[in-house]
Design an enzyme around this catalytic site. Structure first.
Site, PDB file in Angstrom:
ATOM      1  N   ARG A  23       1.197  -1.156   0.210  1.00 23.85           N
ATOM      2  CA  ARG A  23       0.544  -0.409  -0.104  1.00 23.85           C
ATOM      3  C   ARG A  23       0.672   0.990   0.510  1.00 23.85           C
ATOM      4  NH1 ARG A  23      -4.680   1.755   3.135  1.00 23.85           N
ATOM      5  NH2 ARG A  23      -6.001   0.309   2.480  1.00 23.85           N
ATOM      6  N   HIS A  48      -7.231   0.953  -6.134  1.00 24.86           N
ATOM      7  CA  HIS A  48      -7.446   0.134  -5.056  1.00 24.86           C
ATOM      8  C   HIS A  48      -8.133  -0.930  -5.985  1.00 24.86           C
ATOM      9  CE1 HIS A  48      -7.794  -0.566  -0.601  1.00 24.86           C
ATOM     10  NE2 HIS A  48      -8.796   0.015   0.084  1.00 24.86           N
ATOM     11  N   GLN A  54     -10.521  -3.051  -2.519  1.00 27.26           N
ATOM     12  CA  GLN A  54     -11.616  -3.114  -2.166  1.00 27.26           C
ATOM     13  C   GLN A  54     -12.770  -3.349  -3.085  1.00 27.26           C
ATOM     14  OE1 GLN A  54     -12.363  -0.524   0.449  1.00 27.26           O
ATOM     15  NE2 GLN A  54     -14.161  -0.932   0.256  1.00 27.26           N
ATOM     16  N   ASP A  88     -16.880   8.277  -0.732  1.00 30.23           N
ATOM     17  CA  ASP A  88     -15.048   8.467  -0.816  1.00 30.23           C
ATOM     18  C   ASP A  88     -14.740   9.220  -0.164  1.00 30.23           C
ATOM     19  OD1 ASP A  88     -12.707   6.787   0.273  1.00 30.23           O
ATOM     20  OD2 ASP A  88     -11.778   7.719  -2.056  1.00 30.23           O
ATOM     21  N   CYS A 100     -15.938   3.047   1.314  1.00 29.68           N
ATOM     22  CA  CYS A 100     -14.781   2.262   1.172  1.00 29.68           C
ATOM     23  C   CYS A 100     -14.392   2.596   3.035  1.00 29.68           C
ATOM     24  CB  CYS A 100     -13.265   1.849   0.136  1.00 29.68           C
ATOM     25  SG  CYS A 100     -13.333   4.497   0.316  1.00 29.68           S
ATOM     26  N   ARG A 104     -14.183  -7.033   3.368  1.00 24.34           N
ATOM     27  CA  ARG A 104     -12.609  -6.253   2.450  1.00 24.34           C
ATOM     28  C   ARG A 104     -12.279  -7.646   3.314  1.00 24.34           C
ATOM     29  NH1 ARG A 104     -10.173  -2.080   2.474  1.00 24.34           N
ATOM     30  NH2 ARG A 104      -9.028  -3.894   0.983  1.00 24.34           N
TER      31      ARG A 104
END
Ligand code: CP
Ligand code: NVA
Length: 333
Positions: free
Chosen positions: A106, A133, A136, A229, A270, A315
């Site tokens: 990440r 991402h 996700q 987001d 998310c 997740r």
């Protein structure tokens, strides 16, 4: 279906069938976990988790999923390794590739995770870059599948900054899986036209569609899921807050907008979310810009919290599927 040995860097690299397989595998692991059935077939393997940006969900998901699969984990925090400071990403990849069976990254540019993948002979998984991402999206799609059954033909509306990791990756995922993907944002926050064109081609094949508009009311009408987001992503400079708040406040997810959506619709985020002032940054920015909530109202967030926290739980199950499928072959029973 085998994905053994593959990297997981962006959903662009995966076919519709491969993405659906990962979602099904995740659902299968979820059932096993709920039934208390051990699935630690990857005993003896170890994975490295590199986080140049902070995380709650992604880190915990990789750790819990790895342990459930029987694997050991090593967490490298944003400050605690030599990466980028004293050692190139190429050399880091060559070292970690010799010690570990898989590497999660990440951080910042997509080129970093790509360079890791090129230089390590083990699967590399993207745990979020500026551009994408992908883990996700698997969780988002598993969640939509749980609520709606079939994904194809469903409409997902994304509101906010659609040029960044979440907007890009949702558009790719929806295009590949045959969803109708809508963006409601000021034009300057639309994704890169080259990516939109690529996604339009996938959407044509899958039976999905892409629609970009500045008209928030039109974009939420009859949507099955509304997604947003944070307005300012990790790693962005403090100076962008003022302009972002000015530009994106008209695109907040409100109850009035949720009322225009389809019956049985869900809200997704998310996370983390600025739906109140109970965080350090939320309180600071709230005071500075006279706000009590940002991308979503607290009312919407609380009313739709079931889908949001199902999504957060998913997740873990989906990240487990990504690690498992790229490290071994599985027969979904
Ligand atoms: N959604 C997400 O990636 O959360 P974290 O930043 O907590 O990992
Ligand atoms: N766009 C956000 C996503 C967080 C999961 C960020 O990059 O900070």
């Amino acid at each position: 279906m085998t994905l053994k040995g593959r990297d997981f860097l962006t959903l662009k690299d995966f076919s519709t069938e491969e993405i659906l397989y990962l979602i099904d595998l995740a659902a299968w692991f979820k059932k096993k976990k709920k039934n208390g059935e051990l699935h630690d077939r990857l005993k003896g393997k170890n994975v490295a988790l590199i986080f140049e940006k902070t995380s709650t969900r992604t880190r915990c998901s990789f750790e819990v999923a790895a342990h459930d699969l029987g694997m050991g984990t090593t967490y490298l925090d944003p400050a605690g390794s030599q990466i980028g400071k004293k050692e190139s990403i190429e050399d880091t990849a060559r070292v970690l590739g010799r010690m570990f069976d898989g590497i999660e990254y990440r951080g910042y540019g997509q080129e970093i995770v790509e360079s890791l993948a090129e230089n390590a002979d083990v699967p590399v998984w993207n745990g979020l870059t500026n551009e994408y991402h992908p883990t996700q999206i698997l969780a988002d799609m598993l969640t939509m599948k749980e609520y709606f059954g079939e994904l194809k033909g469903r409409t997902l509306t994304y509101m906010g900054d659609a040029r960044y990791n979440m907007g890009n990756s949702l558009m790719i995922g929806c295009a590949k899986l045959g969803l109708n993907f809508r963006i409601a944002a000021p034009g300057k926050y639309f994704p890169d036209p080259a990516l939109v064109a690529e996604c339009e081609a996938w959407a044509e094949e899958s039976g999905g569609s892409i629609c970009l508009s500045e008209d928030a009311e039109a974009m939420v009408a009859d949507a099955d899921a509304v997604y947003t987001d944070v307005w300012v992503s990790m790693g962005e400079p403090d100076e962008v807050w003022e302009e972002r708040i000015r530009d994106l406040t008209p695109y907040r997810v409100t109850m009035d907008r949720m009322k225009r959506t389809a019956k049985g619709s869900i809200f997704l985020h998310c996370l983390p979310a600025f739906h109140d002032l109970k965080t350090k940054i939320g309180a600071e920015k709230g005071k500075q810009f006279s706000l009590t909530e940002m991308e979503v109202t607290d009312e919407v967030f609380q009313k739709y919290s079931a889908s949001v926290f199902d999504e957060a739980e998913n997740r873990m199950h989906t990240i487990k599927a990504v690690m498992a499928a790229t490290l071994a072959d599985w027969e979904i029973g």
